[in-house]
Design a protein around this motif. Sequence first.
Motif, PDB file in Angstrom:
ATOM      1  N   MET A 114      23.220  -6.215 -35.410  1.00  0.00           N
ATOM      2  CA  MET A 114      22.134  -5.253 -35.444  1.00  0.00           C
ATOM      3  C   MET A 114      22.459  -4.135 -36.418  1.00  0.00           C
ATOM      4  O   MET A 114      23.537  -3.554 -36.371  1.00  0.00           O
ATOM      5  N   GLN A 115      21.528  -3.866 -37.329  1.00  0.00           N
ATOM      6  CA  GLN A 115      21.648  -2.734 -38.245  1.00  0.00           C
ATOM      7  C   GLN A 115      20.877  -1.564 -37.637  1.00  0.00           C
ATOM      8  O   GLN A 115      19.694  -1.693 -37.305  1.00  0.00           O
ATOM      9  N   LEU A 116      21.549  -0.437 -37.472  1.00  0.00           N
ATOM     10  CA  LEU A 116      20.957   0.731 -36.820  1.00  0.00           C
ATOM     11  C   LEU A 116      20.974   1.903 -37.783  1.00  0.00           C
ATOM     12  O   LEU A 116      22.025   2.286 -38.301  1.00  0.00           O
ATOM     13  N   ILE A 117      19.788   2.490 -38.034  1.00  0.00           N
ATOM     14  CA  ILE A 117      19.686   3.615 -38.955  1.00  0.00           C
ATOM     15  C   ILE A 117      18.643   4.587 -38.426  1.00  0.00           C
ATOM     16  O   ILE A 117      17.659   4.181 -37.800  1.00  0.00           O
ATOM     17  N   THR A 118      18.847   5.867 -38.667  1.00  0.00           N
ATOM     18  CA  THR A 118      17.991   6.892 -38.055  1.00  0.00           C
ATOM     19  C   THR A 118      16.533   6.755 -38.446  1.00  0.00           C
ATOM     20  O   THR A 118      15.643   6.911 -37.609  1.00  0.00           O
ATOM     21  N   ARG A 119      16.250   6.463 -39.725  1.00  0.00           N
ATOM     22  CA  ARG A 119      14.845   6.337 -40.116  1.00  0.00           C
ATOM     23  C   ARG A 119      14.685   5.396 -41.298  1.00  0.00           C
ATOM     24  O   ARG A 119      15.565   5.284 -42.150  1.00  0.00           O
ATOM     25  N   MET A 120      13.528   4.734 -41.336  1.00  0.00           N
ATOM     26  CA  MET A 120      13.179   3.836 -42.443  1.00  0.00           C
ATOM     27  C   MET A 120      11.748   4.133 -42.907  1.00  0.00           C
ATOM     28  O   MET A 120      10.994   3.237 -43.253  1.00  0.00           O
ATOM     29  N   ASP A 121      11.388   5.418 -42.904  1.00  0.00           N
ATOM     30  CA  ASP A 121      10.054   5.807 -43.364  1.00  0.00           C
ATOM     31  C   ASP A 121      10.134   6.569 -44.678  1.00  0.00           C
ATOM     32  O   ASP A 121       9.173   7.221 -45.100  1.00  0.00           O
ATOM     33  N   GLU A 122      11.306   6.480 -45.336  1.00  0.00           N
ATOM     34  CA  GLU A 122      11.505   7.103 -46.631  1.00  0.00           C
ATOM     35  C   GLU A 122      12.465   6.225 -47.431  1.00  0.00           C
ATOM     36  O   GLU A 122      13.212   5.435 -46.864  1.00  0.00           O
ATOM     37  N   VAL A 123      12.403   6.370 -48.751  1.00  0.00           N
ATOM     38  CA  VAL A 123      13.264   5.571 -49.613  1.00  0.00           C
ATOM     39  C   VAL A 123      14.489   6.388 -49.974  1.00  0.00           C
ATOM     40  O   VAL A 123      14.398   7.415 -50.644  1.00  0.00           O
ATOM     41  N   GLY A 124      15.640   5.951 -49.504  1.00  0.00           N
ATOM     42  CA  GLY A 124      16.903   6.619 -49.802  1.00  0.00           C
ATOM     43  C   GLY A 124      17.998   5.587 -49.962  1.00  0.00           C
ATOM     44  O   GLY A 124      17.802   4.394 -49.686  1.00  0.00           O
ATOM     45  N   GLY A 125      19.165   6.040 -50.389  1.00  0.00           N
ATOM     46  CA  GLY A 125      20.261   5.115 -50.634  1.00  0.00           C
ATOM     47  C   GLY A 125      20.684   4.351 -49.400  1.00  0.00           C
ATOM     48  O   GLY A 125      20.916   3.138 -49.455  1.00  0.00           O
ATOM     49  N   ALA A 126      20.803   5.037 -48.258  1.00  0.00           N
ATOM     50  CA  ALA A 126      21.221   4.365 -47.029  1.00  0.00           C
ATOM     51  C   ALA A 126      20.203   3.309 -46.610  1.00  0.00           C
ATOM     52  O   ALA A 126      20.564   2.209 -46.177  1.00  0.00           O
ATOM     53  N   GLN A 127      18.918   3.641 -46.764  1.00  0.00           N
ATOM     54  CA  GLN A 127      17.868   2.694 -46.390  1.00  0.00           C
ATOM     55  C   GLN A 127      17.884   1.463 -47.303  1.00  0.00           C
ATOM     56  O   GLN A 127      17.741   0.322 -46.839  1.00  0.00           O
ATOM     57  N   LYS A 128      18.077   1.678 -48.607  1.00  0.00           N
ATOM     58  CA  LYS A 128      18.165   0.541 -49.533  1.00  0.00           C
ATOM     59  C   LYS A 128      19.365  -0.341 -49.200  1.00  0.00           C
ATOM     60  O   LYS A 128      19.299  -1.567 -49.291  1.00  0.00           O
ATOM     61  N   HIS A 129      20.466   0.293 -48.830  1.00  0.00           N
ATOM     62  CA  HIS A 129      21.689  -0.416 -48.469  1.00  0.00           C
ATOM     63  C   HIS A 129      21.433  -1.312 -47.254  1.00  0.00           C
ATOM     64  O   HIS A 129      21.808  -2.497 -47.246  1.00  0.00           O
ATOM     65  N   VAL A 130      20.771  -0.770 -46.230  1.00  0.00           N
ATOM     66  CA  VAL A 130      20.480  -1.531 -45.016  1.00  0.00           C
ATOM     67  C   VAL A 130      19.548  -2.698 -45.328  1.00  0.00           C
ATOM     68  O   VAL A 130      19.758  -3.823 -44.855  1.00  0.00           O
ATOM     69  N   GLU A 131      18.515  -2.452 -46.124  1.00  0.00           N
ATOM     70  CA  GLU A 131      17.585  -3.521 -46.476  1.00  0.00           C
ATOM     71  C   GLU A 131      18.298  -4.660 -47.192  1.00  0.00           C
ATOM     72  O   GLU A 131      18.132  -5.842 -46.846  1.00  0.00           O
ATOM     73  N   ALA A 132      19.107  -4.320 -48.203  1.00  0.00           N
ATOM     74  CA  ALA A 132      19.803  -5.349 -48.977  1.00  0.00           C
ATOM     75  C   ALA A 132      20.768  -6.151 -48.107  1.00  0.00           C
ATOM     76  O   ALA A 132      20.835  -7.384 -48.205  1.00  0.00           O
ATOM     77  N   LEU A 133      21.522  -5.458 -47.253  1.00  0.00           N
ATOM     78  CA  LEU A 133      22.442  -6.154 -46.354  1.00  0.00           C
ATOM     79  C   LEU A 133      21.681  -7.084 -45.409  1.00  0.00           C
ATOM     80  O   LEU A 133      22.071  -8.246 -45.214  1.00  0.00           O
ATOM     81  N   ALA A 134      20.613  -6.575 -44.806  1.00  0.00           N
ATOM     82  CA  ALA A 134      19.863  -7.360 -43.828  1.00  0.00           C
ATOM     83  C   ALA A 134      19.284  -8.629 -44.462  1.00  0.00           C
ATOM     84  O   ALA A 134      19.352  -9.719 -43.875  1.00  0.00           O
ATOM     85  N   ILE A 135      18.722  -8.488 -45.657  1.00  0.00           N
ATOM     86  CA  ILE A 135      18.123  -9.651 -46.325  1.00  0.00           C
ATOM     87  C   ILE A 135      19.173 -10.708 -46.637  1.00  0.00           C
ATOM     88  O   ILE A 135      18.986 -11.903 -46.377  1.00  0.00           O
ATOM     89  N   LYS A 136      20.305 -10.289 -47.160  1.00  0.00           N
ATOM     90  CA  LYS A 136      21.355 -11.254 -47.497  1.00  0.00           C
ATOM     91  C   LYS A 136      21.958 -11.878 -46.241  1.00  0.00           C
ATOM     92  O   LYS A 136      22.249 -13.083 -46.211  1.00  0.00           O
TER      93      LYS A 136
END
Length: 370
Positions: free
Chosen positions: A1-23
Amino acid sequence: MQLITRMDEVGGAQKHVEALAIKLKQDAYEVTIVTGSYDPSLWRLQDENIAVISIPAMQRAIHLSKDIQALWLLRSTLKIIKPDVIAAHSSKAGAIGRLIGRFLGIPTVFTAHSWSFTDGVPPKKKLMYCQLEKAVQPFTTKIITVSEFDRQLALTKSIAPAHKLMTIHNGITQLADPATLSKNSLECPLIMMVARFEIPKRQDTLLEALIELPEVPWRIQFIGDGSLRPALEKYVTDKGFAHRVTFLGNQTEVTELLANGQIFALLSDWEGLPIAIIEAMRAGLPIIATNVGGVSELVTDTDNGFLIDRGDKELLKQRLRQLLTDETLCKKMGDASERCFLRNFTFSPMYQKTVEVYEQAVSKLSKKGD
């Protein structure tokens, strides 16, 4: 499970989580993202059939009743999902995730994208988050720092023992056809800045410096959105420079936009290891950035760009003038940026090291259970 405070904005941490999750999903791992506020239009997660669970009570600000609600809802969610490992990102999600992980016996890996007690953060906030990190550290299986600067900072502040800390630099995918990013020579060079219009980003610092260089040809495009944007749009109009400045808002894909630029700037009061700079390096751009956090691990001063001390407007103006008026220097530094990216900041090594940490965390718990 990837857990992050928010995904309603584009930021480095959010991009990192998206890329990891997809792969991870492509590699046949089961992946669920749990977050606070979520805007699906900003991400490719639905297209990849990745489950996203939103817990709106989870937010950045400290709020006792909402934090308790978020803890309870996250506990219920984890009991349903039963993940092998919690990969937590950002301070609030990191603290809540590690508490519940310990309670339910689930190993947790925390990725610090930038410590909330780093240089430049207001003193009271710095002290509070330092104490918070020390409190939840015993519940953490492993801490990934995205820069060596942040690993050393954690050691200096006695946040965690050395064996729990590991630096894994951020990485992004290589472009299939780099040749498409050839730069056109322009009479009026285009500066790019990709960043949220929020603290600690300083679009205002860059604009103030540029407006004091009216005789130098320049244009700038800002990619990103946030609460500070309207005031800066008014500032630009009031100063009579609206014809030189473009606000593009949030963009889900910045590759082609960066390809049209000649210079990249990121002036922040603090940083971890900015993915925005790595994207600009991939595009072959020279970088002007504040020398904070792990930025010096990306930018070597006078090689692939210029490092500026926080608040040094005169040096910023001097470095801007140099790049805006010297096309040969731009090309030389841009080529150095691309070489540095290919050598050190591609996605595959980062991904492999991260997955190894996840698997070791699960293995460690299994051995403890035996």
